[in-house]
Write an enzyme that holds these catalytic residues in place. Structure first.
Site, short mmCIF file in Angstrom:
data_model
loop_
_atom_site.label_atom_id
_atom_site.label_comp_id
_atom_site.label_asym_id
_atom_site.label_seq_id
_atom_site.Cartn_x
_atom_site.Cartn_y
_atom_site.Cartn_z
N GLU A 177 -37.20 -12.67 17.14
CA GLU A 177 -38.66 -12.49 17.07
C GLU A 177 -39.31 -12.87 18.40
OE1 GLU A 177 -40.42 -14.10 13.46
OE2 GLU A 177 -39.22 -12.77 12.22
N TYR A 242 -40.26 -9.33 5.37
CA TYR A 242 -40.53 -10.27 4.27
C TYR A 242 -41.54 -9.64 3.33
CZ TYR A 242 -38.04 -13.91 6.83
OH TYR A 242 -37.06 -14.64 7.45
N GLU A 295 -33.26 -10.37 8.77
CA GLU A 295 -34.01 -11.29 7.90
C GLU A 295 -34.75 -10.42 6.89
OE1 GLU A 295 -36.43 -14.33 9.79
OE2 GLU A 295 -34.97 -14.52 11.42
N GLN A 353 -33.26 -17.19 3.06
CA GLN A 353 -32.12 -17.75 3.73
C GLN A 353 -31.07 -18.18 2.69
OE1 GLN A 353 -33.24 -20.68 6.66
NE2 GLN A 353 -34.74 -19.33 7.62
O1 AHR Z 1 -36.88 -17.35 8.00
C1 AHR Z 1 -37.95 -18.12 8.46
C2 AHR Z 1 -38.49 -17.61 9.77
O2 AHR Z 1 -39.04 -16.34 9.59
C3 AHR Z 1 -37.50 -17.41 10.89
O3 AHR Z 1 -37.27 -18.58 11.60
C4 AHR Z 1 -38.19 -16.40 11.76
O4 AHR Z 1 -37.28 -15.57 12.44
C5 AHR Z 1 -39.06 -15.62 10.80
O5 AHR Z 1 -40.36 -15.55 11.25
#
Ligand code: AHR
Length: 496
Positions: A177, A242, A295, A353
């Protein structure tokens, strides 16, 4: 009752579902690495493998974990790998930083320990390098330390630290990121920086697969424009997704329930759009660049400092921990459908995670350990790992708000066995499903994940509230399988 009919197109395989699509992500954030995975080698009354919790490792092995990314996340762009090698008691104590948290970090979980964990799990390691506060030389040294068989000082140091044989780490992230926590770069500057890193890394280990950092469409477009003539320097292009609009983690309403599933569904569009950009940038080149969705997952407002709409719903202090409900598991299942359809362009995917943090499949609290419904979503998809993905068509049925099919499915074939995973997204209606799979004569096994409410979750007190159960599968006398799915349910049927 919804009446629906689905057909698996057995004659039109999409491609191979790489084990890398079922990857995970362990960051030094909150209680993911320290406390969740690693409890150290000191005097603690917990069964362990080295310093790793045995119960957690055993559960993860059974999930399974084919790929593991480490050490960040945002943590990666502060991480100096040298802090994590050598005698543990001599390791530097640093400020551990990610996502606004600051902790004392004793670096007891370093490179050798991470590789040991991967070996315990049977996972392929994926290391995320430091661009934000590091240098090309520092990352080249880490790569050399891990992978060289040439008798250099770094090779000798690795051997002295217990590993004469190279670790052979293939996957290397060039920052994380970098548009944000990884240095607040603009796309063009990062693209040039990427070139510099990747050129030097490739000299050190030509077999290393390099992962460039992507972001949203605008950044990705700009990155491709800048590096159009340098595409062979990149093997994977990282994007993150996300799902953040699902309302509260437990107390969500119907609109939020469907909203979250729709967000999970839309992940596929993002992958598709990114694939189009990569394709255009590659032109006629034979070189392949895969998309690393390294992610992904649900990030509820209780576990983050921002939103929705200015409302701050987070717990104090923010631990990045959240309740993992059946709804979250269904969202994962919805995403897997897209991963399978996009397996020709998606080269890896890592849930964020692996323990305790965000969309974690495994949780701990003191000596207690339990698995979340998402853990079972992964287990239901095991038959698809390494298999040939097959299209699943909905011939008729109902839809849910957001216009997705109420019942959807994904299928694959491997060693003569066809696996079909079905999801009934409907909140209140059960579904009678007729399923056509040409050539299938016998049910090997059928399992279902559901619960009284999509808000149900497991906990230290009730670890088995949401779990897998056997599903009965019948025949309709016209060559179709018949199953009844309760509302908010996901099931896998293995057929021969
Ligand atoms: O997964 C949490 C955070 O989300 C990570 O550190 C980052 O890469 C993302 O913004």
């Amino acid at each position: 009752m919804i009446e629906t009919s689905l057909v698996v197109r057995t004659a039109s395989p999409i491609g191979t579902i790489s084990p890398r699509l079922y990857g995970h992500f362990a960051e030094h954030l909150g209680r993911c690495c320290y406390d969740g995975l690693w409890v150290g080698t000191g005097d603690i009354d917990l069964p362990r493998y080295g310093g790793f919790r045995k119960d957690v490792v055993d559960a993860l092995k059974a999930m399974p974990v084919p790929l593991l990314r480490w050490p960040g996340g945002c943590y990666a762009d502060h991480y100096h790998w040298r802090d994590g090698i050598g005698a543990p008691h001599e390791r530097a104590r640093r400020l551990g930083m990610s996502c606004g948290l600051q902790v004392e970090d004793d670096n007891s979980l370093g490179t050798h320990e991470f590789i040991a964990l991967c070996r315990l799990l049977g996972a392929e390691p994926y290391l995320a390098g430091n661009v934000g506060s590091g240098s090309p030389q520092e990352l080249c040294d880490w790569l050399e330390y891990c992978n060289t068989a040439v008798h250099t000082s770094l090779q000798r140091e690795r051997a002295a630290n217990g590993s004469p044989e190279p670790f052979g780490v293939r996957l290397w992230g060039v920052g994380n990121e970098n548009w944000g926590c990884g240095g607040s770069y603009d796309a063009e500057t990062y693209a040039r920086e990427y070139r510099r890193y990747a050129t030097m890394l490739r000299h050190v280990d030509p077999k290393a697969e390099m992962v460039a950092c992507g972001h949203d469409d605008a950044w990705n477009e700009q990155f491709m424009d800048t590096n159009r003539r340098h595409m062979p320097l990149m093997d994977h292009f990282s994007i993150h997704r996300y799902w953040i609009n699902g309302g509260k983690e437990l107390d969500f309403d119907d609109e939020h329930y469907y909203g979250l599933l729709a967000e999970a569904d839309a992940t596929e569009d993002f992958v598709r759009r990114t694939a189009d950009m990569i394709r255009a940038a590659l032109g006629n080149a034979t070189h392949k660049v895969g998309i690393a969705l390294d992610e992904w997952g649900v990030w509820h407002p209780e576990a983050r400092s921002w939103g929705p709409d200015g409302a701050e719903l987070h717990r104090e202090p923010i631990t990045y921990e959240q309740a993992g409900t059946l709804r979250d598991a269904l969202a994962a299942g919805v995403a897997f459908e897209g991963f399978h359809r996009q397996c020709g362009v998606l080269s890896m995917a890592n849930l964020a995670q692996i323990v305790n943090v965000l969309h974690a499949p495994v949780m701990t609290e003191g000596a207690a350990m339990w698995v979340t419904p998402t853990y079972y979503a992964f287990q239901l998809h095991v038959p698809h790992i390494g298999a040939q993905a097959l299209p699943v068509e909905v011939l008729h049925g109902a839809s849910v708000p957001g216009s997705a099919n109420a019942v959807s499915g994904t299928a694959s074939v491997q060693a003569g066995e066809t696996a079909v995973t079905l999801i009934n997204r409907h909140l209140s209606q059960p579904a009678a499903v007729a399923l056509q799979v040409a050539g299938s004569r016998q049910v090997i096994e059928a399992k279902i994940l559901t619960a009284t409410s999509p808000r149900d979750c497991n906990s230290a007190q009730e670890p088995d509230r949401v779990t897998l159960a056997a599903l009965s599968v019948g025949e309709d006398g016209q060559g179709r399988w018949r199953v009844e799915l309760p509302p908010h349910a996901m099931a896998t049927i293995r057929l021969m």
